[in-house]
Motif scaffolding. Structure first.
Motif, PDB file in Angstrom:
ATOM      1  N   MET A 242       0.814  -1.215   0.000  1.00  0.00           N
ATOM      2  CA  MET A 242       0.000   0.000   0.000  1.00  0.00           C
ATOM      3  C   MET A 242       0.848   1.267   0.000  1.00  0.00           C
ATOM      4  SD  MET A 242      -3.211   0.692   2.568  1.00  0.00           S
ATOM      5  CE  MET A 242      -2.198   0.477   4.037  1.00  0.00           C
ATOM      6  N   LEU A 243       0.437   2.207  -0.859  1.00  0.00           N
ATOM      7  CA  LEU A 243       1.025   3.545  -0.877  1.00  0.00           C
ATOM      8  C   LEU A 243      -0.105   4.533  -0.628  1.00  0.00           C
ATOM      9  CD1 LEU A 243       3.174   5.735  -1.467  1.00  0.00           C
ATOM     10  CD2 LEU A 243       2.597   5.499  -3.897  1.00  0.00           C
ATOM     11  N   MET A 244       0.065   5.377   0.400  1.00  0.00           N
ATOM     12  CA  MET A 244      -0.923   6.392   0.713  1.00  0.00           C
ATOM     13  C   MET A 244      -0.284   7.768   0.650  1.00  0.00           C
ATOM     14  SD  MET A 244      -2.856   4.572   3.966  1.00  0.00           S
ATOM     15  CE  MET A 244      -4.138   5.849   3.991  1.00  0.00           C
ATOM     16  N   VAL A 245      -0.952   8.700  -0.035  1.00  0.00           N
ATOM     17  CA  VAL A 245      -0.494  10.089  -0.064  1.00  0.00           C
ATOM     18  C   VAL A 245      -1.654  10.963   0.397  1.00  0.00           C
ATOM     19  CG1 VAL A 245       1.269   9.781  -1.830  1.00  0.00           C
ATOM     20  CG2 VAL A 245      -1.076  10.239  -2.520  1.00  0.00           C
ATOM     21  N   HIS A 246      -1.340  11.981   1.171  1.00  0.00           N
ATOM     22  CA  HIS A 246      -2.405  12.791   1.767  1.00  0.00           C
ATOM     23  C   HIS A 246      -1.893  14.196   2.047  1.00  0.00           C
ATOM     24  CE1 HIS A 246      -6.492  12.130   3.464  1.00  0.00           C
ATOM     25  NE2 HIS A 246      -6.232  13.283   4.062  1.00  0.00           N
ATOM     26  N   GLY A 247      -2.787  15.165   1.978  1.00  0.00           N
ATOM     27  CA  GLY A 247      -2.423  16.547   2.245  1.00  0.00           C
ATOM     28  C   GLY A 247      -2.572  16.895   3.715  1.00  0.00           C
ATOM     29  N   GLU A 248      -1.530  17.409   4.309  1.00  0.00           N
ATOM     30  CA  GLU A 248      -1.588  17.794   5.721  1.00  0.00           C
ATOM     31  C   GLU A 248      -2.585  18.922   5.952  1.00  0.00           C
ATOM     32  OE1 GLU A 248       2.414  18.782   6.720  1.00  0.00           O
ATOM     33  OE2 GLU A 248       2.928  16.745   7.301  1.00  0.00           O
ATOM     34  N   ALA A 265      -3.688  -1.329   8.968  1.00  0.00           N
ATOM     35  CA  ALA A 265      -3.519  -2.334   7.918  1.00  0.00           C
ATOM     36  C   ALA A 265      -2.440  -3.344   8.281  1.00  0.00           C
ATOM     37  CB  ALA A 265      -3.175  -1.645   6.598  1.00  0.00           C
ATOM     38  N   ALA A 266      -2.714  -4.599   7.932  1.00  0.00           N
ATOM     39  CA  ALA A 266      -1.769  -5.681   8.213  1.00  0.00           C
ATOM     40  C   ALA A 266      -0.697  -5.793   7.130  1.00  0.00           C
ATOM     41  CB  ALA A 266      -2.521  -7.001   8.338  1.00  0.00           C
ATOM     42  N   SER A 267      -0.736  -4.904   6.156  1.00  0.00           N
ATOM     43  CA  SER A 267       0.229  -4.925   5.052  1.00  0.00           C
ATOM     44  C   SER A 267       1.661  -4.857   5.579  1.00  0.00           C
ATOM     45  CB  SER A 267      -0.025  -3.749   4.106  1.00  0.00           C
ATOM     46  OG  SER A 267      -1.381  -3.685   3.713  1.00  0.00           O
ATOM     47  N   GLU A 268       2.501  -5.745   5.081  1.00  0.00           N
ATOM     48  CA  GLU A 268       3.906  -5.736   5.494  1.00  0.00           C
ATOM     49  C   GLU A 268       4.679  -4.633   4.794  1.00  0.00           C
ATOM     50  OE1 GLU A 268       5.589  -9.585   4.923  1.00  0.00           O
ATOM     51  OE2 GLU A 268       4.255 -10.571   6.358  1.00  0.00           O
ATOM     52  N   ASP A 269       4.245  -4.277   3.592  1.00  0.00           N
ATOM     53  CA  ASP A 269       4.917  -3.239   2.804  1.00  0.00           C
ATOM     54  C   ASP A 269       3.941  -2.091   2.609  1.00  0.00           C
ATOM     55  OD1 ASP A 269       6.471  -1.724   1.159  1.00  0.00           O
ATOM     56  OD2 ASP A 269       6.501  -3.137  -0.515  1.00  0.00           O
ATOM     57  N   LYS A 270       4.118  -1.001   3.356  1.00  0.00           N
ATOM     58  CA  LYS A 270       3.194   0.131   3.259  1.00  0.00           C
ATOM     59  C   LYS A 270       3.938   1.437   3.507  1.00  0.00           C
ATOM     60  CE  LYS A 270       1.650  -0.771   8.043  1.00  0.00           C
ATOM     61  NZ  LYS A 270       0.483  -1.008   8.917  1.00  0.00           N
ATOM     62  N   ILE A 271       3.511   2.470   2.790  1.00  0.00           N
ATOM     63  CA  ILE A 271       4.139   3.782   2.898  1.00  0.00           C
ATOM     64  C   ILE A 271       3.044   4.830   3.006  1.00  0.00           C
ATOM     65  CG2 ILE A 271       5.541   5.526   1.724  1.00  0.00           C
ATOM     66  CD1 ILE A 271       7.004   3.281   0.296  1.00  0.00           C
ATOM     67  N   LEU A 272       3.228   5.778   3.916  1.00  0.00           N
ATOM     68  CA  LEU A 272       2.308   6.907   4.061  1.00  0.00           C
ATOM     69  C   LEU A 272       3.110   8.189   3.904  1.00  0.00           C
ATOM     70  CD1 LEU A 272      -0.377   8.275   4.798  1.00  0.00           C
ATOM     71  CD2 LEU A 272       0.221   7.962   7.217  1.00  0.00           C
ATOM     72  N   LYS A 273       2.720   9.021   2.936  1.00  0.00           N
ATOM     73  CA  LYS A 273       3.414  10.275   2.683  1.00  0.00           C
ATOM     74  C   LYS A 273       2.438  11.440   2.807  1.00  0.00           C
ATOM     75  CE  LYS A 273       7.198   8.724  -0.310  1.00  0.00           C
ATOM     76  NZ  LYS A 273       8.260   9.265   0.543  1.00  0.00           N
ATOM     77  N   PHE A 274       2.804  12.430   3.606  1.00  0.00           N
ATOM     78  CA  PHE A 274       2.012  13.639   3.739  1.00  0.00           C
ATOM     79  C   PHE A 274       2.670  14.754   2.939  1.00  0.00           C
ATOM     80  CE2 PHE A 274       0.790  11.608   7.859  1.00  0.00           C
ATOM     81  CZ  PHE A 274      -0.563  11.483   7.571  1.00  0.00           C
ATOM     82  N   SER A 275       1.839  15.622   2.372  1.00  0.00           N
ATOM     83  CA  SER A 275       2.385  16.755   1.626  1.00  0.00           C
ATOM     84  C   SER A 275       1.517  17.973   1.877  1.00  0.00           C
ATOM     85  CB  SER A 275       2.437  16.439   0.127  1.00  0.00           C
ATOM     86  OG  SER A 275       1.138  16.178  -0.372  1.00  0.00           O
ATOM     87  N   LYS A 276       2.028  19.138   1.525  1.00  0.00           N
ATOM     88  CA  LYS A 276       1.318  20.391   1.744  1.00  0.00           C
ATOM     89  C   LYS A 276       0.435  20.710   0.536  1.00  0.00           C
ATOM     90  CE  LYS A 276       2.909  21.853   5.737  1.00  0.00           C
ATOM     91  NZ  LYS A 276       2.021  22.267   6.861  1.00  0.00           N
TER      92      LYS A 276
END
Length: 283
Positions: A242-248, A265-276
């Motif tokens: 999972m890749l998640m991107v979201h605006g702060e 999430a039980a995902s072993e490979d996951k990334i969460l990125k916040f941006s402006k």
């Protein structure tokens, strides 16, 4: 009217040619015998396709603004596909009326599976934007281990308390939805000024197929609240990469809700990125 449609078609052809994109559109007959509008985009050369990306967005057609994202992903070397959900865009259905999310999920699975069958060697990713992210999550929960990755942009599964309907409207919603399912209601305070960046708002207004902003029918509003609760209770079952991107600064699709899904999430490979930036929303 016919001349305007012909002009738009010519401009689209030039647009795809300039970006070296092959575009295809058709209608799919779903399990309810409804015609569902479908589209796909891919680069001219298919010899080195990197993968398949299935696009999901709620309360919006798959063309125009959302299509820009599809074309950008296709230019990066992917086969991209999307549908207009029931009651939206060119698909059959009462405008905005979704008393049950299950047929929507089934339509997505039916079309996306048909594309995957034709390209069995391509890794398959599902992309969900805003409330479309919640639908993408439901697809992944039904099709565990059938997707190579889940991409969530500005995930909206829980609306900010600032924009929820005032009490006692929310509490009375089940009764109202039963008595008047297609009666339209203000489910939230006005979000238009918060929904898009300025350049996106200008582009949305120029959409030739744009409809006046509407309120969701009672039954739809109730079902969306039910979907939110379902995602909250079951997102821990997600095992897909999972890749998640979201605006702060997103005041509608609250980033804390995105973090909740990420951490659950039980995902072993996951990334969460916040941006402006302020993500677009569907309400």
């Amino acid at each position: 009217m016919l001349m305007k449609a012909a002009l738009m078609e010519t401009l689209l052809e030039k647009f795809y040619k300039n970006h070296q994109i092959l575009h295809k559109e058709s209608f799919m007959l779903n399990q309810q015998n409804m015609k569902i509008f479908t589209q796909s985009w891919r680069p001219y050369s298919t010899l080195q396709l990197k993968g398949l990306v299935a696009m999901v967005r709620y309360n919006s057609e798959s063309s125009w603004l959302f299509e820009l994202t599809s074309v950008a992903i296709a230019k990066a070397g992917f086969l991209v596909c999307a549908i207009d959900l029931q009651g939206h865009g060119y698909s059959d259905g009462l405008a905005g009326h979704i008393p049950n999310i299950e047929p929507i999920v089934s339509d997505c699975i039916q079309f996306f599976d048909s594309i995957k069958v034709d390209h069995p060697k391509l890794p398959a990713f599902i992309y969900g934007e805003s409330l479309g992210g919640a639908i993408a999550i439901l697809v992944c929960l039904k099709q565990k281990r059938e997707w190579n990755g889940l991409i969530l942009n500005g995930l909206m599964w829980e609306i900010s308390a600032k924009f929820k309907p005032t009490w006692p409207l929310e509490k009375l919603l089940p009764v109202a939805a039963f008595l008047a399912p297609i009666w339209k209601i203000v489910i939230s305070k006005p979000l238009a000024s918060k929904s898009y960046k300025e350049w996106k708002r200008k582009l949305v207004v120029k959409n030739p197929n744009r409809k006046a902003p509407g309120k969701p029918p009672m039954a739809t509003a109730l079902e969306l609240l039910r979907v939110s609760e379902y995602v909250r209770r079951h997102c821990h079952e997600l095992e897909v990469t999972m890749l998640m991107v979201h605006g702060e600064d997103d005041v509608v699709c609250v980033y804390r809700s995105a973090r909740f899904v990420y951490e659950s999430a039980a995902s072993e490979d996951k990334i969460l990125k916040f941006s402006k930036y302020v993500a677009s929303v569907d309400w």
